[in-house]
Design an enzyme around this catalytic site. Structure first.
Site, PDB file in Angstrom:
ATOM      1  N   ARG A  65       0.864  -1.174   0.000  1.00 24.73           N
ATOM      2  CA  ARG A  65       0.000   0.000   0.000  1.00 24.73           C
ATOM      3  C   ARG A  65       0.905   1.230   0.000  1.00 24.73           C
ATOM      4  NH1 ARG A  65      -2.152  -3.392   4.202  1.00 24.73           N
ATOM      5  NH2 ARG A  65      -4.227  -4.217   3.698  1.00 24.73           N
ATOM      6  N   LYS A  95      -2.017  -2.030   7.951  1.00 19.70           N
ATOM      7  CA  LYS A  95      -3.172  -1.429   8.617  1.00 19.70           C
ATOM      8  C   LYS A  95      -3.264  -1.916  10.059  1.00 19.70           C
ATOM      9  CE  LYS A  95      -6.275  -0.476   4.761  1.00 19.70           C
ATOM     10  NZ  LYS A  95      -7.618  -0.744   4.191  1.00 19.70           N
ATOM     11  N   HIS A 106      -2.281   2.112  -5.788  1.00 19.81           N
ATOM     12  CA  HIS A 106      -2.986   0.864  -5.497  1.00 19.81           C
ATOM     13  C   HIS A 106      -3.086  -0.027  -6.730  1.00 19.81           C
ATOM     14  CE1 HIS A 106      -4.555  -0.379  -1.660  1.00 19.81           C
ATOM     15  NE2 HIS A 106      -5.556  -1.008  -2.230  1.00 19.81           N
ATOM     16  N   ARG A 157      -0.401  -2.488  -6.645  1.00 20.99           N
ATOM     17  CA  ARG A 157      -0.699  -3.544  -5.674  1.00 20.99           C
ATOM     18  C   ARG A 157      -1.657  -4.566  -6.286  1.00 20.99           C
ATOM     19  NH1 ARG A 157      -1.193  -4.703  -0.035  1.00 20.99           N
ATOM     20  NH2 ARG A 157      -3.315  -5.072   0.705  1.00 20.99           N
ATOM     21  N   HIS A 186      -4.099  -9.072   3.969  1.00 22.78           N
ATOM     22  CA  HIS A 186      -5.554  -9.098   4.108  1.00 22.78           C
ATOM     23  C   HIS A 186      -5.951  -9.938   5.317  1.00 22.78           C
ATOM     24  CE1 HIS A 186      -6.248  -8.258  -0.464  1.00 22.78           C
ATOM     25  NE2 HIS A 186      -6.058  -7.154   0.228  1.00 22.78           N
ATOM     26  N   TYR A 219      -9.483 -11.060  -6.682  1.00 19.76           N
ATOM     27  CA  TYR A 219      -8.557 -11.186  -7.806  1.00 19.76           C
ATOM     28  C   TYR A 219      -8.876 -12.389  -8.686  1.00 19.76           C
ATOM     29  CZ  TYR A 219      -6.108  -7.597  -5.287  1.00 19.76           C
ATOM     30  OH  TYR A 219      -5.815  -6.420  -4.651  1.00 19.76           O
TER      31      TYR A 219
END
Length: 298
Positions: A148, A172, A244, A247, A270, A279
């Protein structure tokens, strides 16, 4: 309880209890401020502990005329999270958003670049420019590791574990993960660090920051956006891209190459595999190849 006090308490909760970044917290509370403004403009005097579903529904209805279903859904989700917090802290007994219907929206597939387009972006970088080598390293690192933009700009020299083949990433919620780094990215990071960065005197507090601007400070997220935007314009790319996008391209190309979805989930950081599964929808041919290769009925 006043709205501003409730919002401030909620922000503190998100920061301390959930470990969210300032940008994420701002996003969570932006729509609460809009709700507060809506109440003021319509002279509705009600506290966050007393507001009911009908008033919240009025607010959503007014907002719905200005935004698309995806934004409506995000607003409802943000309000629901806030009132869940109010219930959790015993400020309320019920959540006034419980009966609100979230608009049905399709799953938005992320934009990606082909391998040729990524090569074109990198080729377009002017290496004679003082920041050229740094910018090439930025693109290579983001694409090699699926970072990110916030993870890239906070990357430290002490996060580089090249002998082991990994970099340490703070994601995150301040969650740490180790991501494998490709030999190409490793090569360009070494060139940038040893030949370019060592000629810049870092400002206090940025001694360990990998990517620096000309003044010796860390890059901003906006600067990385501008770097990629300028490169996209140089190659006349007919799609809007952002950091992004690199990514997304990283994950899509790995999946297409046969990588395991769980491995991609770990590398992207994630929490849920369902986030990574998006994806799969980008390249249906991958699923056909999996069945053809692994199903016992040859």
């Amino acid at each position: 309880m006043k709205w501003q006090n409730a919002i401030n308490d909620y922000r503190l909760f998100l920061k301390i209890e959930r470990g969210l970044s300032k940008n994420t917290i701002d996003s969570y509370t932006r729509d609460l401020k809009k709700l507060n403004l809506f109440l003021d403009e319509n002279e509705i005097i009600v506290s966050p502990t007393k507001i009911d579903g009908e008033i919240v529904k009025q607010f959503i209805y007014e907002v719905a005329t200005k935004v698309n279903p995806r934004s409506q859904s995000r607003i409802i989700s943000g309000l629901r999270s806030f009132f869940d917090y109010m219930v959790f802290e015993d400020y309320r007994v019920t959540n006034p958003t419980d009966l609100l219907e979230t608009p049905k929206i399709g799953r938005k597939l992320p934009d990606t670049l082909s391998e040729e387009q990524i090569d074109a972006l990198i080729t377009a970088i002017d290496l004679s420019h003082p920041q050229g080598e740094r910018n090439r390293t930025i693109i290579e690192t983001m694409y090699s590791c699926g970072l990110r933009v916030g993870e890239l700009v906070t990357l430290k020299i002490s996060d580089l574990f090249f002998e082991e083949g990994f970099i340490r990433v703070l994601g995150k919620g301040n969650k740490e993960r180790f991501v494998p780094i490709h030999e190409t990215a490793k090569k360009y990071i070494s060139i940038y660090k040893n030949e370019i960065r060592n000629k810049i005197k870092p400002k206090k507090g940025f001694e360990d920051t990998l990517f620096l601007n000309r003044r010796g400070k860390g890059l901003t997220r906006q600067m990385v956006f501008l770097i990629i935007k300028d490169l996209a314009e140089k190659i006349d790319l007919k799609k809007k891209i952002s950091p992004h996008t690199l990514r997304h391209s990283f994950a899509t190309h790995l999946l297409k190459g046969g990588a395991d979805l769980r491995a991609i989930q770990q590398m992207l950081g994630h929490e849920s595999i369902t986030t990574t599964e998006i994806y799969v929808h980008l390249d249906k041919s991958f699923l056909q190849e999996v069945v053809a290769k692994y199903h016992p009925r040859k």
